[in-house]
Design an enzyme around this catalytic site. Structure first.
Site, PDB file in Angstrom:
ATOM      1  N   ASN A 151      25.727  39.308   1.585  1.00 11.59           N
ATOM      2  CA  ASN A 151      25.013  39.965   2.688  1.00 11.59           C
ATOM      3  C   ASN A 151      25.858  41.003   3.415  1.00 11.59           C
ATOM      4  OD1 ASN A 151      26.231  37.350   3.268  1.00 11.59           O
ATOM      5  ND2 ASN A 151      25.667  37.711   5.387  1.00 11.59           N
ATOM      6  N   GLN A 179      19.581  38.116  -0.493  1.00 10.32           N
ATOM      7  CA  GLN A 179      19.880  39.550  -0.385  1.00 10.32           C
ATOM      8  C   GLN A 179      19.568  40.306  -1.680  1.00 10.32           C
ATOM      9  OE1 GLN A 179      20.584  41.207   2.293  1.00 10.32           O
ATOM     10  NE2 GLN A 179      21.045  39.563   3.733  1.00 10.32           N
ATOM     11  N   SER A 199      14.127  34.517   1.307  1.00  6.07           N
ATOM     12  CA  SER A 199      13.614  34.562   2.670  1.00  6.07           C
ATOM     13  C   SER A 199      12.702  35.777   2.814  1.00  6.07           C
ATOM     14  CB  SER A 199      14.805  34.681   3.631  1.00  6.07           C
ATOM     15  OG  SER A 199      14.345  34.746   4.956  1.00  6.07           O
ATOM     16  N   HIS A 201      11.762  37.508   5.446  1.00  2.00           N
ATOM     17  CA  HIS A 201      12.024  38.590   6.412  1.00  2.00           C
ATOM     18  C   HIS A 201      13.040  39.617   5.933  1.00  2.00           C
ATOM     19  CE1 HIS A 201      15.895  37.354   8.480  1.00  2.00           C
ATOM     20  NE2 HIS A 201      15.556  36.166   8.036  1.00  2.00           N
ATOM     21  N   THR A 236       3.045  20.635   8.018  1.00  2.00           N
ATOM     22  CA  THR A 236       1.883  21.502   7.763  1.00  2.00           C
ATOM     23  C   THR A 236       2.369  22.899   7.399  1.00  2.00           C
ATOM     24  OG1 THR A 236       0.624  20.212   9.334  1.00  2.00           O
ATOM     25  CG2 THR A 236      -0.277  22.369   8.742  1.00  2.00           C
ATOM     26  N   CYS A 323      24.462  36.721  12.131  1.00  2.00           N
ATOM     27  CA  CYS A 323      24.612  35.449  12.839  1.00  2.00           C
ATOM     28  C   CYS A 323      25.962  35.387  13.538  1.00  2.00           C
ATOM     29  CB  CYS A 323      24.485  34.287  11.866  1.00  2.00           C
ATOM     30  SG  CYS A 323      23.320  34.623  10.558  1.00  2.00           S
TER      31      CYS A 323
HETATM   32  N1  PMP Z   1      21.421  33.611   2.928  1.00  2.00           N
HETATM   33  C1  PMP Z   1      21.737  34.912   3.011  1.00  2.00           C
HETATM   34  C2  PMP Z   1      22.550  35.537   1.922  1.00  2.00           C
HETATM   35  C3  PMP Z   1      21.292  35.666   4.107  1.00  2.00           C
HETATM   36  O1  PMP Z   1      21.625  36.956   4.182  1.00  2.00           O
HETATM   37  C4  PMP Z   1      20.517  35.036   5.106  1.00  2.00           C
HETATM   38  C5  PMP Z   1      19.999  35.813   6.297  1.00  2.00           C
HETATM   39  N2  PMP Z   1      20.996  36.314   7.140  1.00  2.00           N
HETATM   40  C6  PMP Z   1      20.228  33.678   4.965  1.00  2.00           C
HETATM   41  C7  PMP Z   1      20.699  33.009   3.863  1.00  2.00           C
HETATM   42  C8  PMP Z   1      19.405  32.942   5.994  1.00  2.00           C
HETATM   43  O2  PMP Z   1      18.059  33.274   5.872  1.00  2.00           O
HETATM   44  P1  PMP Z   1      16.975  32.798   6.970  1.00  2.00           P
HETATM   45  O3  PMP Z   1      17.127  33.738   8.102  1.00  2.00           O
HETATM   46  O4  PMP Z   1      15.663  32.939   6.275  1.00  2.00           O
HETATM   47  O5  PMP Z   1      17.270  31.385   7.291  1.00  2.00           O
END
Ligand code: PMP
Length: 385
Positions: A151, A179, A199, A201, A236, A323
């Site tokens: 990432n 990613q 993921s 988003h 759910t 994060c």
């Molecule tokens: N794994 C990687 C490589 C990511 O870049 C991210 C998002 N920062 C995540 C896991 C976590 O994903 P989510 O926000 O859907 O929990």
């Protein structure tokens, strides 16, 4: 609206995803487990969304377990792999030293509880060291877990080679493909992994929804017990999120390969121009990377200082993992690549996306040259009086 160069942190939901979510909220709001007609209508929508996401990921619909995102998918994969081999002397977890902070934190917690953990080193470009992997992956390993693309640097990991090593040792292989999805071709069937996390988003879908792909035949122990998702994930179903995820997958699947090339060309232009400044170092440039990511440092200027300057010029990017942004911890990825702490603290990431344009790159470069270059020149002058 500022120039957004932080697509690895998250992406704006596509209009198709928003429309699909609204539709699910308004029309298919019933519980998909209910046997009455409204419930069955929601159930049909769920099945249809599952089949579209599965097509995009290259897996069977039955192999797809919807989760709250990649963090939950990663945690489920690790816990389930350990649970499957409990009591047969196979409890070691092998992961790379540049995994997502959520997975690194889980590994640290499990280690404190007595699970043996091996963190594979990476080379100076951020790729997992295969010689170290060969040594570490033995008969006591339950799971090898590695990300498809990092990432922070965008560097692609040697997934096929690691999967081969894992399987030769009788271990399972998990790939955090968060990613990769939407940025490069992704085909679970061809990946050679047993488990894969994604993921929504990160590919213009909503937050709070993702999936764990579980190879057919692996009886996955759920992290959250319950009857949903064939007893593999209780709770759910987040139908609006899942509907938005499916729409985002459709859109990503329909994106021509030329758009990836366009993004790569924009990234390369941004990177090349930054690299003309004194003391700029670009990471991962010598190896295969996803098209959108540029990880670099401007000398030893603190990333937060540079990001502040850029933001005042209406350009937003990020330092390392979102994060960890805002914190003062140097990037664990750069440290693992052998960089000193002063460099790791200076590393920042521009990540482009489908909505990035020529004008965005131009504005970002204008900001870099007007607001960051003078700081660099001062730093160089101070170093050589
Ligand atoms: N794994 C990687 C490589 C990511 O870049 C991210 C998002 N920062 C995540 C896991 C976590 O994903 P989510 O926000 O859907 O929990």
């Amino acid at each position: 609206m500022s120039v957004y160069l932080d697509h690895n942190a998250t992406t704006a939901p596509a209009p198709e995803a928003v429309a699909a979510m609204l539709h699910a909220l308004e029309v298919a709001w019933a519980n998909p487990s209910s046997t009455h007609e409204p419930g069955q209508q929601a159930r049909r929508l769920l099945a249809e969304a599952r089949s579209r996401v599965a097509t995009f990921l290259g897996c069977q619909p039955s192999e797809l377990v919807f989760t709250s995102g990649a963090t939950e998918a990663n945690h489920t994969a690790v816990h389930a792999a350990l649970a499957a081999t409990r009591g047969i002397g196979r409890q070691r977890l092998v992961l790379s030293s540049v995994e997502h902070p959520g997975l690194m934190a889980l590994a640290a917690r499990l280690e404190a509880e007595g699970v043996p953990v091996t963190r594979l080193p990476v080379d100076a470009d951020g790729r997992v060291d295969l010689a170290a992997a060969r040594e570490a992956i033995g008969a006591d390993v339950a799971l090898v877990s590695v990300m498809g693309a990092n990432n922070e640097t965008g560097v692609l990991m040697p997934v096929a080679e690691l999967a081969e090593l894992a399987h030769a040792a009788g271990a399972r292989m998990h790939v955090d493909a968060t990613q990769l999805a939407g940025k490069a071709a992704l085909d679970f069937a061809a990946l050679g992994a047993d488990l894969m996390s994604v993921s929504a988003h990160k590919l213009h879908g909503p937050k709070g929804v993702g999936a764990l792909v579980v190879r057919k035949g692996f009886a996955l122990a759920p992290l959250l017990a319950g009857r949903q998702e064939r007893h593999r994930r209780g709770g759910t179903e987040n139908l609006p999120g899942i509907a938005g995820f499916a729409a985002a997958c459709d859109r990503a699947a329909a994106t021509p390969a030329a758009d990836i090339e366009r993004i790569a060309a924009l990234r390369d232009r941004l990177e090349a121009s930054c690299a003309t400044l004194p003391g700029v170092q670009v990471y991962g440039r010598r190896v295969a990377r996803v098209a959108n990511t540029c990880c670099l440092r401007f000398g030893t200027l603190d990333a937060e200082l540079v990001l502040g300057r850029l933001e005042r010029a209406d350009v937003v990017a990020s330092s390392g993992a979102a994060c960890a942004a805002g914190g003062t911890q140097p990037s664990h990825v750069l440290l693992a690549m052998g960089e000193p702490s002063a460099h790791a603290r200076a590393a920042l990431r521009f990540s482009l996306g489908r909505d990035s344009t020529d004008a965005h790159v131009q504005q970002a470069l204008a900001a870099v040259h007007a607001a960051v270059a003078p700081l660099l020149q001062d730093a160089v002058a101070a170093a050589c009086p």
